[in-house]
Design a protein around this motif. Structure first.
Motif, PDB file in Angstrom:
ATOM      1  N   PRO A   1      51.552  52.273  29.267  1.00 30.13           N
ATOM      2  CA  PRO A   1      51.477  51.023  30.180  1.00 30.13           C
ATOM      3  C   PRO A   1      50.168  50.015  29.925  1.00 30.13           C
ATOM      4  O   PRO A   1      50.548  48.920  29.774  1.00 30.13           O
ATOM      5  N   TYR A   2      49.138  50.910  29.646  1.00 30.35           N
ATOM      6  CA  TYR A   2      47.792  49.884  29.383  1.00 30.35           C
ATOM      7  C   TYR A   2      48.121  48.997  28.106  1.00 30.35           C
ATOM      8  O   TYR A   2      47.955  47.892  28.187  1.00 30.35           O
ATOM      9  N   TYR A   3      48.678  49.789  27.025  1.00 29.95           N
ATOM     10  CA  TYR A   3      48.591  49.135  25.702  1.00 29.95           C
ATOM     11  C   TYR A   3      49.849  48.293  25.759  1.00 29.95           C
ATOM     12  O   TYR A   3      49.755  46.995  25.299  1.00 29.95           O
TER      13      TYR A   3
ATOM     14  N   ASN B   1      49.232  40.402  26.459  1.00 29.29           N
ATOM     15  CA  ASN B   1      48.410  39.469  26.893  1.00 29.29           C
ATOM     16  C   ASN B   1      48.209  39.389  28.557  1.00 29.29           C
ATOM     17  O   ASN B   1      47.759  38.403  29.207  1.00 29.29           O
ATOM     18  N   ILE B   2      48.374  40.500  29.215  1.00 27.25           N
ATOM     19  CA  ILE B   2      48.084  40.750  30.603  1.00 27.25           C
ATOM     20  C   ILE B   2      47.004  41.421  31.047  1.00 27.25           C
ATOM     21  O   ILE B   2      46.554  42.643  30.633  1.00 27.25           O
ATOM     22  N   PRO B   3      46.045  40.703  31.469  1.00 31.71           N
ATOM     23  CA  PRO B   3      44.752  41.617  31.807  1.00 31.71           C
ATOM     24  C   PRO B   3      45.093  42.870  32.622  1.00 31.71           C
ATOM     25  O   PRO B   3      45.982  42.846  33.631  1.00 31.71           O
ATOM     26  N   CYS B   4      44.379  43.884  32.240  1.00 31.35           N
ATOM     27  CA  CYS B   4      44.735  45.209  32.838  1.00 31.35           C
ATOM     28  C   CYS B   4      43.317  46.119  33.231  1.00 31.35           C
ATOM     29  O   CYS B   4      42.733  46.360  32.138  1.00 31.35           O
ATOM     30  N   THR B   5      43.243  46.527  34.453  1.00 29.45           N
ATOM     31  CA  THR B   5      41.854  47.296  34.902  1.00 29.45           C
ATOM     32  C   THR B   5      42.412  48.478  35.183  1.00 29.45           C
ATOM     33  O   THR B   5      43.604  48.681  36.127  1.00 29.45           O
ATOM     34  N   ILE B   6      41.712  49.797  34.624  1.00 27.22           N
ATOM     35  CA  ILE B   6      42.108  50.875  34.852  1.00 27.22           C
ATOM     36  C   ILE B   6      40.920  51.292  35.943  1.00 27.22           C
ATOM     37  O   ILE B   6      39.609  51.095  35.619  1.00 27.22           O
ATOM     38  N   ALA B   7      41.259  51.879  37.104  1.00 28.02           N
ATOM     39  CA  ALA B   7      40.293  52.137  38.317  1.00 28.02           C
ATOM     40  C   ALA B   7      40.474  53.534  38.648  1.00 28.02           C
ATOM     41  O   ALA B   7      41.583  54.088  38.501  1.00 28.02           O
TER      42      ALA B   7
ATOM     43  N   ASN C   1      47.828  39.847  36.592  1.00 30.64           N
ATOM     44  CA  ASN C   1      46.395  40.913  36.523  1.00 30.64           C
ATOM     45  C   ASN C   1      47.235  42.223  37.204  1.00 30.64           C
ATOM     46  O   ASN C   1      47.359  42.491  38.295  1.00 30.64           O
ATOM     47  N   VAL C   2      46.989  43.249  36.038  1.00 29.29           N
ATOM     48  CA  VAL C   2      47.602  44.474  36.490  1.00 29.29           C
ATOM     49  C   VAL C   2      46.452  45.510  36.984  1.00 29.29           C
ATOM     50  O   VAL C   2      45.613  45.496  36.090  1.00 29.29           O
ATOM     51  N   LEU C   3      46.754  46.171  37.883  1.00 28.79           N
ATOM     52  CA  LEU C   3      45.823  47.455  38.010  1.00 28.79           C
ATOM     53  C   LEU C   3      46.500  48.775  38.090  1.00 28.79           C
ATOM     54  O   LEU C   3      47.466  49.009  38.201  1.00 28.79           O
ATOM     55  N   ILE C   4      45.812  49.767  37.268  1.00 29.11           N
ATOM     56  CA  ILE C   4      46.225  50.997  37.062  1.00 29.11           C
ATOM     57  C   ILE C   4      45.219  51.842  37.898  1.00 29.11           C
ATOM     58  O   ILE C   4      43.744  51.790  37.503  1.00 29.11           O
ATOM     59  N   VAL C   5      45.542  52.661  38.741  1.00 24.88           N
ATOM     60  CA  VAL C   5      44.778  53.577  39.492  1.00 24.88           C
ATOM     61  C   VAL C   5      45.060  54.972  39.064  1.00 24.88           C
ATOM     62  O   VAL C   5      46.176  55.440  39.265  1.00 24.88           O
ATOM     63  N   THR C   6      44.086  55.581  38.640  1.00 25.17           N
ATOM     64  CA  THR C   6      44.418  57.093  38.155  1.00 25.17           C
ATOM     65  C   THR C   6      43.090  57.940  38.309  1.00 25.17           C
ATOM     66  O   THR C   6      42.059  57.566  38.831  1.00 25.17           O
TER      67      THR C   6
END
Length: 190
Positions: A21-23, A29-35, A4-9
């Motif tokens: 990185p998001y795409y 198939n890695i869940p990715c959340t942008i916060a 589970n990947v978190l992107i903070v921006t």
């Protein structure tokens, strides 16, 4: 095992450093959340290097939705963190929750990918980067060194769990190394 990947921006994130990185995570198939500080549609910017300019140029890019406010993020729920560059790190680094999130991943030795100006966020949690080696966009070198980290002049550098890149042209090798940290196998589509 699913990661589970978190992107903070935030607004003014470099478009390539958020979309790539998001795409790539979604492709694997890695869940990715942008916060971001506020859950909203973020305005990205395109940074480019022109021969007639001594610094990079900036233009508006596509918009991208953040999925959550950083205030609603529990970093323990995520396996890894990506901090993209652009101008976003300059202002989101002052957010105490962003600092808490960055510190969590450093303290817990979880995989982190930080590129371009993203390292400015790490300078606010300097107690966790003392003596760590990293690269960053060259204009960030003074801040990286003032925070007690060792600036490496390479375009990409790996120091334990920390993958750092110079700028968006380094995204392919940056993501390759980030996925190694996650123990994800990449398959080339030919």
């Amino acid at each position: 095992m699913s990661k589970n990947v978190l992107i903070v921006t935030g607004d003014a994130v470099d478009c390539l450093e958020i979309f790539y990185p998001y795409y790539r995570c979604l492709e694997e198939n890695i869940p990715c959340t942008i916060a971001s500080p506020t859950m909203k549609k973020l305005q990205t910017v395109c940074h480019d290097f022109l021969p007639e300019m001594e610094t990079f140029t900036e233009m508006k890019g596509y918009k991208i939705d953040s999925h959550a406010s950083v205030d609603d993020i529990n970093p323990a729920d995520f396996d890894s963190l990506i901090l993209p560059g652009g101008r976003a790190p300059e202002y989101i680094r002052m957010n105490p929750k962003v600092q808490e999130i960055a510190a969590h991943f450093l303290k817990e030795n979880k995989p982190m990918g930080v590129i371009c100006h993203g390292q400015l966020i790490l300078t606010t949690v300097r107690e966790h980067i003392q003596g760590r080696e990293m690269t960053a966009y060259n204009a960030c070198r003074p801040e990286v060194e003032a925070a007690g980290a060792v600036y490496i002049e390479d375009q990409l550098h790996v120091d334990g769990n920390l993958v750092t890149g110079h700028a968006w042209p380094n995204l392919p090798e940056f993501m390759r190394e980030f996925f190694k940290q996650l123990e994800v196998k990449e398959e080339a589509n030919v």
